[in-house]
Design an enzyme around this catalytic site. Structure first.
Site, PDB file in Angstrom:
ATOM      1  N   SER A  14       0.848  -1.198   0.000  1.00 12.38           N
ATOM      2  CA  SER A  14       0.000   0.000   0.000  1.00 12.38           C
ATOM      3  C   SER A  14       0.883   1.247   0.000  1.00 12.38           C
ATOM      4  O   SER A  14       2.098   1.163   0.188  1.00 12.38           O
ATOM      5  CB  SER A  14      -0.910  -0.012   1.218  1.00 12.38           C
ATOM      6  OG  SER A  14      -0.120   0.008   2.373  1.00 12.38           O
ATOM      7  N   GLU A 151      -9.973  -9.648   1.442  1.00 12.58           N
ATOM      8  CA  GLU A 151     -11.090  -8.707   1.470  1.00 12.58           C
ATOM      9  C   GLU A 151     -11.499  -8.182   0.101  1.00 12.58           C
ATOM     10  O   GLU A 151     -12.663  -7.922  -0.158  1.00 12.58           O
ATOM     11  CB  GLU A 151     -10.693  -7.500   2.319  1.00 12.58           C
ATOM     12  CG  GLU A 151     -10.543  -7.815   3.770  1.00 12.58           C
ATOM     13  CD  GLU A 151     -10.491  -6.548   4.597  1.00 12.58           C
ATOM     14  OE1 GLU A 151      -9.895  -5.573   4.115  1.00 12.58           O
ATOM     15  OE2 GLU A 151     -11.061  -6.548   5.697  1.00 12.58           O
ATOM     16  N   LYS A 191      11.011  -7.894  -9.951  1.00 13.69           N
ATOM     17  CA  LYS A 191      10.345  -9.090  -9.416  1.00 13.69           C
ATOM     18  C   LYS A 191       9.029  -8.785  -8.674  1.00 13.69           C
ATOM     19  O   LYS A 191       8.030  -9.478  -8.882  1.00 13.69           O
ATOM     20  CB  LYS A 191      11.317  -9.872  -8.519  1.00 13.69           C
ATOM     21  CG  LYS A 191      10.897 -11.312  -8.263  1.00 13.69           C
ATOM     22  CD  LYS A 191      10.900 -12.177  -9.515  1.00 13.69           C
ATOM     23  CE  LYS A 191      12.250 -12.819  -9.744  1.00 13.69           C
ATOM     24  NZ  LYS A 191      12.313 -13.536 -11.043  1.00 13.69           N
ATOM     25  N   PRO A 192       9.005  -7.744  -7.811  1.00 11.85           N
ATOM     26  CA  PRO A 192       7.730  -7.474  -7.130  1.00 11.85           C
ATOM     27  C   PRO A 192       6.594  -7.224  -8.135  1.00 11.85           C
ATOM     28  O   PRO A 192       5.469  -7.689  -7.935  1.00 11.85           O
ATOM     29  CB  PRO A 192       8.026  -6.207  -6.316  1.00 11.85           C
ATOM     30  CG  PRO A 192       9.501  -6.207  -6.124  1.00 11.85           C
ATOM     31  CD  PRO A 192      10.086  -6.849  -7.351  1.00 11.85           C
ATOM     32  N   CYS A 383     -14.157  24.032  13.470  1.00 10.04           N
ATOM     33  CA  CYS A 383     -15.018  23.098  14.198  1.00 10.04           C
ATOM     34  C   CYS A 383     -14.634  23.035  15.680  1.00 10.04           C
ATOM     35  O   CYS A 383     -14.986  23.921  16.433  1.00 10.04           O
ATOM     36  CB  CYS A 383     -15.018  21.734  13.512  1.00 10.04           C
ATOM     37  SG  CYS A 383     -16.550  20.836  13.792  1.00 10.04           S
ATOM     38  N   GLY A 385     -11.825  23.687  16.888  1.00  7.35           N
ATOM     39  CA  GLY A 385     -11.005  24.879  17.085  1.00  7.35           C
ATOM     40  C   GLY A 385     -11.841  26.145  17.195  1.00  7.35           C
ATOM     41  O   GLY A 385     -11.399  27.151  17.762  1.00  7.35           O
ATOM     42  N   GLN A 387     -15.154  25.915  18.473  1.00  6.29           N
ATOM     43  CA  GLN A 387     -15.872  25.727  19.741  1.00  6.29           C
ATOM     44  C   GLN A 387     -14.982  26.052  20.934  1.00  6.29           C
ATOM     45  O   GLN A 387     -15.402  26.743  21.870  1.00  6.29           O
ATOM     46  CB  GLN A 387     -16.362  24.280  19.843  1.00  6.29           C
ATOM     47  CG  GLN A 387     -17.388  23.913  18.779  1.00  6.29           C
ATOM     48  CD  GLN A 387     -17.715  22.412  18.753  1.00  6.29           C
ATOM     49  OE1 GLN A 387     -17.114  21.620  19.478  1.00  6.29           O
ATOM     50  NE2 GLN A 387     -18.665  22.034  17.912  1.00  6.29           N
ATOM     51  N   ARG A 464     -21.322  17.382  16.434  1.00  3.86           N
ATOM     52  CA  ARG A 464     -22.407  16.961  17.311  1.00  3.86           C
ATOM     53  C   ARG A 464     -22.733  18.056  18.330  1.00  3.86           C
ATOM     54  O   ARG A 464     -23.790  18.060  18.928  1.00  3.86           O
ATOM     55  CB  ARG A 464     -21.947  15.709  18.075  1.00  3.86           C
ATOM     56  CG  ARG A 464     -22.956  14.600  18.197  1.00  3.86           C
ATOM     57  CD  ARG A 464     -22.384  13.447  19.026  1.00  3.86           C
ATOM     58  NE  ARG A 464     -21.576  12.518  18.258  1.00  3.86           N
ATOM     59  CZ  ARG A 464     -22.088  11.607  17.417  1.00  3.86           C
ATOM     60  NH1 ARG A 464     -23.384  11.512  17.241  1.00  3.86           N
ATOM     61  NH2 ARG A 464     -21.293  10.791  16.756  1.00  3.86           N
ATOM     62  N   HIS A 509     -16.490  23.102   7.901  1.00  2.00           N
ATOM     63  CA  HIS A 509     -15.151  22.660   7.464  1.00  2.00           C
ATOM     64  C   HIS A 509     -14.810  23.262   6.105  1.00  2.00           C
ATOM     65  O   HIS A 509     -15.075  22.645   5.074  1.00  2.00           O
ATOM     66  CB  HIS A 509     -15.097  21.131   7.397  1.00  2.00           C
ATOM     67  CG  HIS A 509     -15.066  20.490   8.738  1.00  2.00           C
ATOM     68  ND1 HIS A 509     -13.895  20.246   9.421  1.00  2.00           N
ATOM     69  CD2 HIS A 509     -16.072  20.078   9.548  1.00  2.00           C
ATOM     70  CE1 HIS A 509     -14.177  19.700  10.591  1.00  2.00           C
ATOM     71  NE2 HIS A 509     -15.487  19.580  10.692  1.00  2.00           N
ATOM     72  N   GLU A 511     -12.065  23.473   4.652  1.00  2.00           N
ATOM     73  CA  GLU A 511     -11.007  22.769   3.927  1.00  2.00           C
ATOM     74  C   GLU A 511     -11.533  21.857   2.825  1.00  2.00           C
ATOM     75  O   GLU A 511     -10.852  21.610   1.837  1.00  2.00           O
ATOM     76  CB  GLU A 511     -10.118  21.976   4.899  1.00  2.00           C
ATOM     77  CG  GLU A 511     -10.770  20.787   5.617  1.00  2.00           C
ATOM     78  CD  GLU A 511     -11.467  21.140   6.924  1.00  2.00           C
ATOM     79  OE1 GLU A 511     -11.916  22.306   7.076  1.00  2.00           O
ATOM     80  OE2 GLU A 511     -11.582  20.258   7.799  1.00  2.00           O
TER      81      GLU A 511
HETATM   82  N1  GLN Z   1     -16.174  17.357  18.630  1.00  2.00           N
HETATM   83  C1  GLN Z   1     -16.867  18.502  18.122  1.00  2.00           C
HETATM   84  C2  GLN Z   1     -18.320  18.181  17.816  1.00  2.00           C
HETATM   85  O1  GLN Z   1     -18.692  17.049  17.728  1.00  2.00           O
HETATM   86  C3  GLN Z   1     -16.161  19.065  16.922  1.00  2.00           C
HETATM   87  C4  GLN Z   1     -16.201  18.161  15.744  1.00  2.00           C
HETATM   88  C5  GLN Z   1     -15.146  18.477  14.718  1.00  2.00           C
HETATM   89  O2  GLN Z   1     -14.194  19.181  15.003  1.00  2.00           O
HETATM   90  N2  GLN Z   1     -15.297  17.941  13.530  1.00  2.00           N
HETATM   91  O3  GLN Z   1     -19.126  19.066  17.646  1.00  2.00           O
END
Ligand code: GLN
Length: 533
Positions: A14, A151, A191-192, A383, A385, A387, A464, A509, A511
């Protein structure tokens, strides 16, 4: 119109860059004006990547439609600059769940339900449905794992059957292998590759192309030797040697004639390459590597920093923003669990705290967010970061006793961050967060509004917990404002401190929306702020 399929399998071991090979072939076809997409098969028994540890498996990539997917989906999105739906990440668990569900409903009419044909049919149906629904010219399917794994057998068998059913002009196989050389000037060993192609042929698959990973370009004699032992034409044994950036791989494959070969095999001759698109792409690809002389240093303080891949989209987003700003970005990953001396953060041009879950390492994040605020260092919190920046402000500016998130301390006296109300009765961990894209409304006269140049954006979520609205008036009285919200004002989406050089947190998010040449706006603003002295 009939979709043509390209199946990418992996040999030897992998980590050879099957994802990059897949994305690069897709990119070349897209540059040749074809409608393409990619699928990732993950033969593991998790239903999706949502419950997998990012330190072991890399980031969980969230799609627009709320899929918690393998990070390769992110590579496809970035290479193709196109959104991909969660149906494009097929796992063993999804396939078996469907088959078992159909069996329970009696849909197999008394038949003995077996891997062949029932499981393989389900796999083929899923692949064909994507091709049909999206009216694709080409669908590239990457099969995870390495040939020889127990698998992946049902998947490879399904792909083999598709070759028979669609005919040789409907399906081609690309096998990714390795030609190691034992020292720098040493001979490239074949060979691999020989063994792994034998393994593939044992299950009835003859590859059309070999993409051979090597450090230096594959020598002609190595190509000839591999070709002879594997029944692949020498010109279709492709050298995938080390490159400065993954964005150079499409050009590398193109220069070896892969496009002519692909179109010839599919019986589509005379395909054109639209050079304006190539120019655009080459400019982007070049720009992604050419700023070595101008570096900025970013500290990424988080929970899953031991594996760079656990925040792969954040790393990419920073680099997209750097390329646009003319900077190369040096990222230092700092473990929020072990950091004790926060003064080390002073030397960075910017501090980024990405997403995370759970108690471990959270105190380090709260202190980091506080340090960045006090020292006027550009801060971007994503997220978790976001909160925990709010928690830090509650504790150290509002002086609220025992301020915390209930994720970290369930009986906190001041729960600045609390469970989403609809989460209170959920006990399943898989697929149960607030997931996928939602509309977000930005307030006038805020930095957020300036950054995005519009009042409504749509961004992907995975959380969450959320900001407890009860504290908002006090926050705003003391200089931290919530500049964006969603779900009719129910949820806070962006926080900012207008008096700070750059202090921004986002519940979503960003990103996942960043692409080479088109950095996500928040990243661009953060990188820009980090370059200003
Ligand atoms: N743990 C936090 C939540 O559930 C932030 C989640 C996250 O950073 N993706 O809300």
């Amino acid at each position: 119109m009939q979709t043509k399929f390209i199946f990418v399998t992996g040999g030897v071991m992998s980590g050879l860059g099957k994802g990059v090979t897949t994305s690069s072939i897709a990119k070349l076809l897209q540059l040749a004006d074809q409608k393409v997409s990619c699928v990732k098969i993950d033969p593991y028994l998790n239903y999706d990547a949502g419950t997998m540890n990012p330190v072991a498996h890399g980031e969980v990539f969230v799609t627009e439609d709320g899929g918690e997917c393998d990070m390769d989906i992110g590579n496809y999105e970035r290479f193709l600059n196109q959104n991909i739906l969660k149906s494009h990440n097929i796992t063993t668990a999804q396939v078996y769940s469907s088959v078992i569900e159909a069996e329970r409903k009696g849909e197999y009419l008394g038949a003995c339900v077996q891997i062949i044909p029932h499981v393989t049919d389900e796999i083929k149906n899923r692949i064909r449905k994507i091709a049909e629904d999206e009216k694709l010219d080409f669908l590239i399917v990457e099969c995870g794992g390495t040939v020889g794994d127990i698998e992946s057998l049902p998947f490879l068998e399904a792909l083999r059957q598709m070759r028979v059913e669609e005919g040789p002009q409907g399906v081609i196989f690309v096998h990714v292998t390795l030609a190691p050389s034992l020292d720098v000037v040493g001979e490239q060993k074949t060979k691999p590759t020989q063994h792994s192609v034998q393994e593939l042929r044992r299950i009835g698959i003859q590859p059309d192309f070999l993409a051979v990973r090597c450090t230096l370009p594959l020598e002609e004699k190595t190509k000839q030797k591999i070709a002879m032992f594997t029944n692949v034409t020498p010109k279709d044994v492709l050298s995938c040697h080390d490159a400065k950036s993954i964005f150079q791989v499409p050009q590398m494959l193109y220069d070896q004639g892969i496009m002519d070969s692909i179109f010839t095999k599919f019986g589509k001759v005379g395909m054109v390459n639209t050079s304006t698109k190539w120019d655009q792409w080459n400019k982007i690809a070049e720009n992604m590597v050419n700023h070595e002389d101008q570096k900025i240093n970013i500290a990424m303080v988080g929970k899953y920093v031991t594996l760079a891949d656990s925040y792969v989209s954040v790393n990419h987003a920073l680099r997209h923003a750097g390329a646009k700003t003319g900077k190369s970005i040096d990222i230092d990953w700092i473990d929020s669990e072990s950091i004790t001396d926060y003064s080390v953060l002073s030397k960075y041009d910017g501090i980024l705290v990405p997403g995370g879950f759970g108690t471990r390492g959270s105190e380090g994040i709260i202190q980091t967010a506080n340090f960045a605020r006090e020292k006027n260092i550009p801060y971007l919190g994503i997220c978790f970061g976001f909160q925990l920046a709010a928690v830090a402000f509650g504790r150290y500016v509002l002086k609220l006793e025992d301020a915390n998130s209930t994720e970290i301390k369930s009986d906190a006296m001041n729960p600045i961050v609390d469970l989403l109300p609809e989460q209170k009765d959920i006990s399943d961990m898989g697929g149960s967060l607030r997931l996928g894209a939602n509309e977000i409304f930005l307030k006038d006269n805020t930095n957020a509004r300036k950054i995005y140049h519009r009042s409504v954006i749509s961004k992907r979520h995975r959380h969450r917990y959320e900001i407890n609205k009860k504290y908002i008036p006090e926050f705003e009285k003391n200089g931290l404002i919530f500049s964006a919200e969603s779900d009719n004002g129910k949820r806070m989406e962006i926080l900012e401190i207008p008096s700070h050089k750059f202090y921004l947190g986002v519940q979503f998010h960003p990103e996942f929306n960043s692409r080479p040449g088109f950095p996500e706006e928040v990243f661009e603003a953060f990188v820009k702020a980090s370059t200003e002295k």
